[in-house]
Design an enzyme around this catalytic site. Structure first.
Site, PDB file in Angstrom:
ATOM      1  N   ASP A 170       2.947 139.659  50.757  1.00 30.84           N
ATOM      2  CA  ASP A 170       2.140 138.454  50.547  1.00 30.84           C
ATOM      3  C   ASP A 170       3.009 137.294  51.042  1.00 30.84           C
ATOM      4  O   ASP A 170       3.971 136.904  50.388  1.00 30.84           O
ATOM      5  CB  ASP A 170       1.803 138.317  49.056  1.00 30.84           C
ATOM      6  CG  ASP A 170       0.938 137.086  48.770  1.00 30.84           C
ATOM      7  OD1 ASP A 170       0.969 136.133  49.566  1.00 30.84           O
ATOM      8  OD2 ASP A 170       0.253 137.078  47.726  1.00 30.84           O
ATOM      9  N   LYS A 212      -3.742 128.077  51.166  1.00 35.43           N
ATOM     10  CA  LYS A 212      -2.513 127.325  50.925  1.00 35.43           C
ATOM     11  C   LYS A 212      -1.977 126.726  52.234  1.00 35.43           C
ATOM     12  O   LYS A 212      -2.650 125.906  52.815  1.00 35.43           O
ATOM     13  CB  LYS A 212      -1.495 128.222  50.224  1.00 35.43           C
ATOM     14  CG  LYS A 212      -2.103 129.104  49.104  1.00 35.43           C
ATOM     15  CD  LYS A 212      -2.606 128.327  47.902  1.00 35.43           C
ATOM     16  CE  LYS A 212      -3.448 129.157  46.955  1.00 35.43           C
ATOM     17  NZ  LYS A 212      -2.796 130.346  46.415  1.00 35.43           N
TER      18      LYS A 212
HETATM   19  C1  LIG Z   1      -3.292 131.595  45.796  1.00 36.01           C
HETATM   20  C2  LIG Z   1      -2.589 132.859  46.032  1.00 36.01           C
HETATM   21  C3  LIG Z   1      -3.277 134.065  46.183  1.00 36.01           C
HETATM   22  C4  LIG Z   1      -4.793 134.159  46.021  1.00 36.01           C
HETATM   23  O1  LIG Z   1      -5.466 133.484  47.023  1.00 36.01           O
HETATM   24  P1  LIG Z   1      -6.899 132.763  46.841  1.00 36.01           P
HETATM   25  O2  LIG Z   1      -7.137 132.201  48.189  1.00 36.01           O
HETATM   26  O3  LIG Z   1      -6.746 131.745  45.768  1.00 36.01           O
HETATM   27  O4  LIG Z   1      -7.864 133.825  46.466  1.00 36.01           O
HETATM   28  C5  LIG Z   1      -2.547 135.197  46.448  1.00 36.01           C
HETATM   29  N1  LIG Z   1      -1.199 135.165  46.554  1.00 36.01           N
HETATM   30  C6  LIG Z   1      -0.499 134.032  46.412  1.00 36.01           C
HETATM   31  C7  LIG Z   1       0.987 134.060  46.534  1.00 36.01           C
HETATM   32  C8  LIG Z   1      -1.169 132.840  46.143  1.00 36.01           C
HETATM   33  O5  LIG Z   1      -0.460 131.711  45.980  1.00 36.01           O
END
Ligand SMILES: *Cc1c(COP(=O)(O)O)cnc(C)c1O
Length: 378
Positions: A170, A195
């Site tokens: 991730d 993000k």
């Molecule tokens: C926000 C986030 C997610 C989930 O993403 P969404 O777009 O809110 O569904 C997954 N992993 C990390 C590290 C995040 O900050």
């Protein structure tokens, strides 16, 4: 092509009929077929849409992947990826991960019979000891959320490879501008494009980039059969955001370094967790595997309580109290009562997540104003 050039040009070409420099927002649900199944690459917009394709090529280019599949959110992307696994499969994950990932794993996939172990992934011996014969994937987050630990990408991925286990990273926190896990051999990279990629706190979007044929085949099938796809407008917004990824992240990182130094010598602050500080336990590792240290920072208060954190956060004027990160505006949050509220207190404390821990996502404002805002809140 180098990164800044790729962020503008990877997989992009002017639209054919008009020469439009930016891809049009193909707001259509279906596409004309000349004869059954004879078409120009698109038949129904759940399966694919040219605006989405332009974005997928761009993200694949940034991560150095052959392909990318986009989803309606980061967790929808994770959900689709997880559907590769079957009851009895085991997944190894970090004990310091995004709260929504923990919730998806334990509340959705565990009841279907997929097994999970959550461990401190900075300890590679513990990783080796936690692998079982049925372990199918190592789920990696680095820097971790919200403790900003750095896990050794090369070390972890090598362990997975030796044992024929998939490794998925991730990469939301670092963004491909700072870290490209496929270069270390990871099988896939996931983004909450909500993000840094989109970067303006105006869209929810997810993506997985990979050159692994079985992973991509599964994801393409999930796109079509599961259907958690983004609309063309959201794809456009994400694509538009990515064009300025490099300059945004660069400025945010510069600001974060200054804020880290300021907080580190503040009498009311307990600990400052930021990989760019030389006393961070994995400072050297961060230097080795990232191009810079990122724009996320956490700190604790000497008065170590949720109440003290809440009071501090309600006093800031520029830092907005909100979940999320990676936008142009600075945000502030208290993981123990917000994003990580779904992780049981015992597990939170075991992993070192203290009650007063405050996480900030540093934006691109003038850093003098941001520091003045923190100072008045103290
Ligand atoms: C926000 C986030 C997610 C989930 O993403 P969404 O777009 O809110 O569904 C997954 N992993 C990390 C590290 C995040 O900050």
């Amino acid at each position: 092509m180098k990164f800044n050039t790729k962020a503008i040009h990877a997989g992009q070409k002017p639209e054919e009929t008009s020469g439009a420099v930016m891809p049009p927002i193909f707001q259509t649900s279906t596409f004309k077929q000349a004869a059954p199944n004879v078409h120009q690459g698109y038949d129904y917009a759940r399966v694919g849409n040219p605006t989405r394709t332009a974005l997928e090529k761009l993200i694949a280019g940034l991560e150095g992947a052959d392909e990318c599949a986009c989803f309606s959110s980061g967790v929808a992307a994770m959900d689709a990826l997880m559907k590769m696994f079957r009851p009895g499969d085991h997944i190894l994950s970090s004990d310091d991960l995004y709260g929504g990932s923990y919730r998806l794993f334990t509340s959705i996939f565990e009841p279907y019979g997929i097994e999970f172990t959550f461990i401190n992934m900075t300890d590679l011996d513990l990783v080796k000891d936690s692998i079982r014969p049925n372990t199918k994937m190592i789920w990696i987050e680095t820097p971790t959320n919200p403790l900003l630990r750095i896990v050794d990408l090369k070390g972890l991925i090598d362990i997975a490879k030796e044992r024929d286990i998939l490794s998925v990273v991730d990469n939301t926190f670092a963004s491909p501008y700072l870290q490209r896990p496929l270069e270390f051999g990871a099988d896939a990279v996931l983004h909450s494009a909500t993000k840094y990629l989109a970067g303006h706190s105006d869209v929810i979007h997810g993506a997985v980039a990979s050159s692994h044929p079985a992973i991509m085949e599964n994801l393409r099938f999930q796109v079509k059969a599961g259907g958690a796809v983004p609309g063309p407008m959201d794809c456009y917004l994400t694509l538009r955001g990515i064009k300025t990824l490099a300059v945004r992240v660069q400025r945010s990182v510069e600001n974060t370094k200054k804020i880290a130094t300021y907080l580190d010598q503040h009498p009311k602050v307990g600990k400052v967790l930021y990989p760019g500080l030389s006393h961070h336990p994995q400072h050297e590792l961060a230097k080795a595997q990232m191009d810079d240290f990122g724009a996320m920072l956490s700190f604790t208060l000497k008065d170590n309580s949720i109440e003290a954190a809440t009071k501090f956060m309600s006093s800031t004027k520029l830092f907005t109290l909100a979940e999320s990160l990676g936008g142009v505006e600075s945000l502030i949050s208290n993981p123990a009562s917000m994003t990580h509220g779904s992780i049981p207190k015992e597990l939170r404390e075991k992993s070192g997540l203290e009650d007063s821990l405050i996480r900030i996502s540093v934006g691109i404002e003038d850093v003098e104003d941001l520091i003045a805002d923190l100072e008045q809140a103290f």
